[in-house]
Design a protein around this motif. Structure first.
Motif, PDB file in Angstrom:
ATOM      1  N   ARG A   1      12.045 -10.492  28.750  1.00  0.00           N
ATOM      2  CA  ARG A   1      13.573 -10.180  27.861  1.00  0.00           C
ATOM      3  C   ARG A   1      12.945  -9.587  26.606  1.00  0.00           C
ATOM      4  O   ARG A   1      12.303 -10.359  26.246  1.00  0.00           O
ATOM      5  CB  ARG A   1      14.261 -10.967  28.753  1.00  0.00           C
ATOM      6  CG  ARG A   1      13.927 -11.600  29.754  1.00  0.00           C
ATOM      7  CD  ARG A   1      15.271 -10.514  30.182  1.00  0.00           C
ATOM      8  NE  ARG A   1      15.702 -10.809  31.836  1.00  0.00           N
ATOM      9  CZ  ARG A   1      14.699 -10.455  32.521  1.00  0.00           C
ATOM     10  NH1 ARG A   1      14.211  -9.295  32.609  1.00  0.00           N
ATOM     11  NH2 ARG A   1      15.359 -10.993  33.966  1.00  0.00           N
ATOM     12  N   PHE A   2      13.922  -8.443  26.035  1.00  0.00           N
ATOM     13  CA  PHE A   2      13.570  -8.466  24.688  1.00  0.00           C
ATOM     14  C   PHE A   2      14.933  -8.598  23.779  1.00  0.00           C
ATOM     15  O   PHE A   2      16.017  -8.637  24.117  1.00  0.00           O
ATOM     16  CB  PHE A   2      13.317  -6.941  24.451  1.00  0.00           C
ATOM     17  CG  PHE A   2      12.303  -6.607  25.047  1.00  0.00           C
ATOM     18  CD1 PHE A   2      10.785  -6.876  24.796  1.00  0.00           C
ATOM     19  CD2 PHE A   2      12.094  -6.326  26.678  1.00  0.00           C
ATOM     20  CE1 PHE A   2       9.221  -6.392  25.936  1.00  0.00           C
ATOM     21  CE2 PHE A   2      10.997  -5.700  27.423  1.00  0.00           C
ATOM     22  CZ  PHE A   2       9.610  -5.774  26.928  1.00  0.00           C
ATOM     23  N   ARG A   3      15.207  -9.303  22.693  1.00  0.00           N
ATOM     24  CA  ARG A   3      15.922  -9.434  21.830  1.00  0.00           C
ATOM     25  C   ARG A   3      16.113  -8.136  20.908  1.00  0.00           C
ATOM     26  O   ARG A   3      15.198  -7.420  20.281  1.00  0.00           O
ATOM     27  CB  ARG A   3      15.792 -10.464  20.794  1.00  0.00           C
ATOM     28  CG  ARG A   3      15.704 -11.959  21.642  1.00  0.00           C
ATOM     29  CD  ARG A   3      15.332 -13.141  20.695  1.00  0.00           C
ATOM     30  NE  ARG A   3      15.573 -12.644  19.131  1.00  0.00           N
ATOM     31  CZ  ARG A   3      15.309 -13.861  18.491  1.00  0.00           C
ATOM     32  NH1 ARG A   3      14.904 -15.034  19.272  1.00  0.00           N
ATOM     33  NH2 ARG A   3      15.511 -14.251  17.007  1.00  0.00           N
ATOM     34  N   GLY A   4      16.885  -7.330  20.698  1.00  0.00           N
ATOM     35  CA  GLY A   4      17.603  -7.166  19.399  1.00  0.00           C
ATOM     36  C   GLY A   4      17.495  -5.294  19.576  1.00  0.00           C
ATOM     37  O   GLY A   4      17.213  -5.227  21.200  1.00  0.00           O
ATOM     38  N   ASP A   5      16.417  -4.643  19.027  1.00  0.00           N
ATOM     39  CA  ASP A   5      15.596  -3.518  19.090  1.00  0.00           C
ATOM     40  C   ASP A   5      14.290  -4.170  19.212  1.00  0.00           C
ATOM     41  O   ASP A   5      13.427  -3.005  19.151  1.00  0.00           O
ATOM     42  CB  ASP A   5      16.473  -2.736  18.202  1.00  0.00           C
ATOM     43  CG  ASP A   5      14.892  -2.635  16.493  1.00  0.00           C
ATOM     44  OD1 ASP A   5      15.893  -4.182  16.270  1.00  0.00           O
ATOM     45  OD2 ASP A   5      15.551  -2.456  15.830  1.00  0.00           O
ATOM     46  N   ASP A   6      13.709  -5.071  19.465  1.00  0.00           N
ATOM     47  CA  ASP A   6      12.296  -4.706  19.765  1.00  0.00           C
ATOM     48  C   ASP A   6      11.810  -4.226  20.804  1.00  0.00           C
ATOM     49  O   ASP A   6      10.148  -4.042  20.198  1.00  0.00           O
ATOM     50  CB  ASP A   6      12.133  -6.666  20.217  1.00  0.00           C
ATOM     51  CG  ASP A   6      11.971  -7.390  19.737  1.00  0.00           C
ATOM     52  OD1 ASP A   6      12.039  -7.058  18.240  1.00  0.00           O
ATOM     53  OD2 ASP A   6      12.252  -9.259  19.603  1.00  0.00           O
ATOM     54  N   LEU A   7      12.515  -3.800  21.671  1.00  0.00           N
ATOM     55  CA  LEU A   7      11.621  -2.863  22.546  1.00  0.00           C
ATOM     56  C   LEU A   7      11.418  -1.487  21.865  1.00  0.00           C
ATOM     57  O   LEU A   7      10.402  -0.943  21.938  1.00  0.00           O
ATOM     58  CB  LEU A   7      12.480  -2.755  23.758  1.00  0.00           C
ATOM     59  CG  LEU A   7      12.159  -1.987  25.111  1.00  0.00           C
ATOM     60  CD1 LEU A   7      10.232  -2.769  25.317  1.00  0.00           C
ATOM     61  CD2 LEU A   7      12.796  -1.884  26.507  1.00  0.00           C
ATOM     62  N   ARG A   8      12.268  -1.365  20.875  1.00  0.00           N
ATOM     63  CA  ARG A   8      12.084   0.471  20.677  1.00  0.00           C
ATOM     64  C   ARG A   8      10.705   0.158  19.174  1.00  0.00           C
ATOM     65  O   ARG A   8      10.681   0.971  19.327  1.00  0.00           O
ATOM     66  CB  ARG A   8      13.695   0.315  19.581  1.00  0.00           C
ATOM     67  CG  ARG A   8      13.682   1.689  18.971  1.00  0.00           C
ATOM     68  CD  ARG A   8      15.046   1.609  18.310  1.00  0.00           C
ATOM     69  NE  ARG A   8      15.108   2.815  17.139  1.00  0.00           N
ATOM     70  CZ  ARG A   8      14.724   3.171  16.021  1.00  0.00           C
ATOM     71  NH1 ARG A   8      14.547   2.007  15.521  1.00  0.00           N
ATOM     72  NH2 ARG A   8      14.539   3.899  15.898  1.00  0.00           N
ATOM     73  N   LYS A   9      10.934  -1.586  18.508  1.00  0.00           N
ATOM     74  CA  LYS A   9      10.215  -0.677  17.563  1.00  0.00           C
ATOM     75  C   LYS A   9       8.763  -0.959  18.140  1.00  0.00           C
ATOM     76  O   LYS A   9       7.238  -0.901  17.989  1.00  0.00           O
ATOM     77  CB  LYS A   9      10.080  -2.507  17.029  1.00  0.00           C
ATOM     78  CG  LYS A   9      11.230  -2.583  16.367  1.00  0.00           C
ATOM     79  CD  LYS A   9      11.382  -4.600  15.204  1.00  0.00           C
ATOM     80  CE  LYS A   9      11.907  -3.730  14.375  1.00  0.00           C
ATOM     81  NZ  LYS A   9      13.112  -5.111  14.081  1.00  0.00           N
TER      82      LYS A   9
END
Length: 170
Positions: free
Chosen positions: A25-33
Motif C-alpha cells: 500500500r502506498f501513501r499519497g503520491d509515494d508511488l508517483r515518486k
C-alpha cells in the motif's frame, strides 16, 4: 516490430498485479515518486552498461544481453510512468512513426542522455505531457539508433521478461 500497445498492456498487467500480490500500500503520491526514481535509475543503468562516457576504460566490452535487458527495464519504467500519470494515450505510436525514428541519424549520446533526464524531470516537476511524448520517442530512438537494438529483439525480450514475471505473480 515494436507494438507500443502490447508493451503497455504487459506493463499495466504487471504493475497492477504486483502491489496486490505483495500486499503493498502506498501513501499519497509515494508511488508517483517511486516511478520517477525508478526511471532515473533505469536511465543510469543503460548509460552505465553501454559505457559511451567511459573514456578511461580502454578495455570496455559491452555485454549486449545486459544492455538489452537494461534497455527493456528502462522502457518499462517509461510505460509505468504513463500509467501513474494517466498519460497512456500518449504511448500509442504507429508503426510508421517508429520506422521514422529508426531512420534518424546517430546523435550525440551525451546530449541524448541528458535530454532524457531533463524531459523526465520536466514530466515530474511540470506534469508535462509534451515532455513525456518526447521522452518516450527519444528513448525509442536511443534503443533503435544509438544502441542499435533490433525492434524484434526489444519486443521479444520485453514479452519474455514481463510474461515470465506475470506468470510468477499469478
Amino acid at each position: 516490430m515494436l507494438d507500443t500497445n502490447e508493451l503497455l498492456r504487459l506493463s499495466r498487467q504487471y504493475h497492477r498485479e504486483l502491489p496486490n500480490v505483495r500486499g503493498m500500500r502506498f501513501r499519497g503520491d509515494d508511488l508517483r515518486k517511486i516511478s520517477y526514481e525508478n526511471l532515473d535509475v533505469s536511465l543510469g543503468r543503460v548509460a552505465d552498461t553501454a559505457g559511451w562516457f567511459k573514456f578511461w576504460d580502454e578495455n570496455l566490452n559491452v555485454d549486449q544481453n545486459k544492455l538489452l535487458d537494461d534497455y527493456v527495464q528502462g522502457l518499462d519504467s517509461i510505460l509505468w510512468l504513463a500509467q501513474i500519470e494517466q498519460w497512456m494515450h500518449l504511448v500509442v505510436i504507429e508503426a510508421a512513426d517508429i520506422e521514422k525514428l529508426s531512420k534518424f541519424p546517430h546523435g550525440n549520446l551525451h546530449n541524448h542522455y541528458l535530454g532524457l533526464k531533463t524531459m523526465a524531470w520536466n514530466c515530474y516537476l511540470r506534469h508535462s505531457q509534451e515532455d513525456y511524448k518526447h521522452l518516450l520517442k527519444s528513448y525509442l530512438k536511443l534503443g533503435l539508433v544509438e544502441l542499435e537494438l533490433a525492434p524484434d529483439a526489444i519486443m521479444g525480450h520485453f514479452n519474455e521478461c514481463f510474461n515470465l514475471l506475470i506468470d510468477e505473480i499469478n
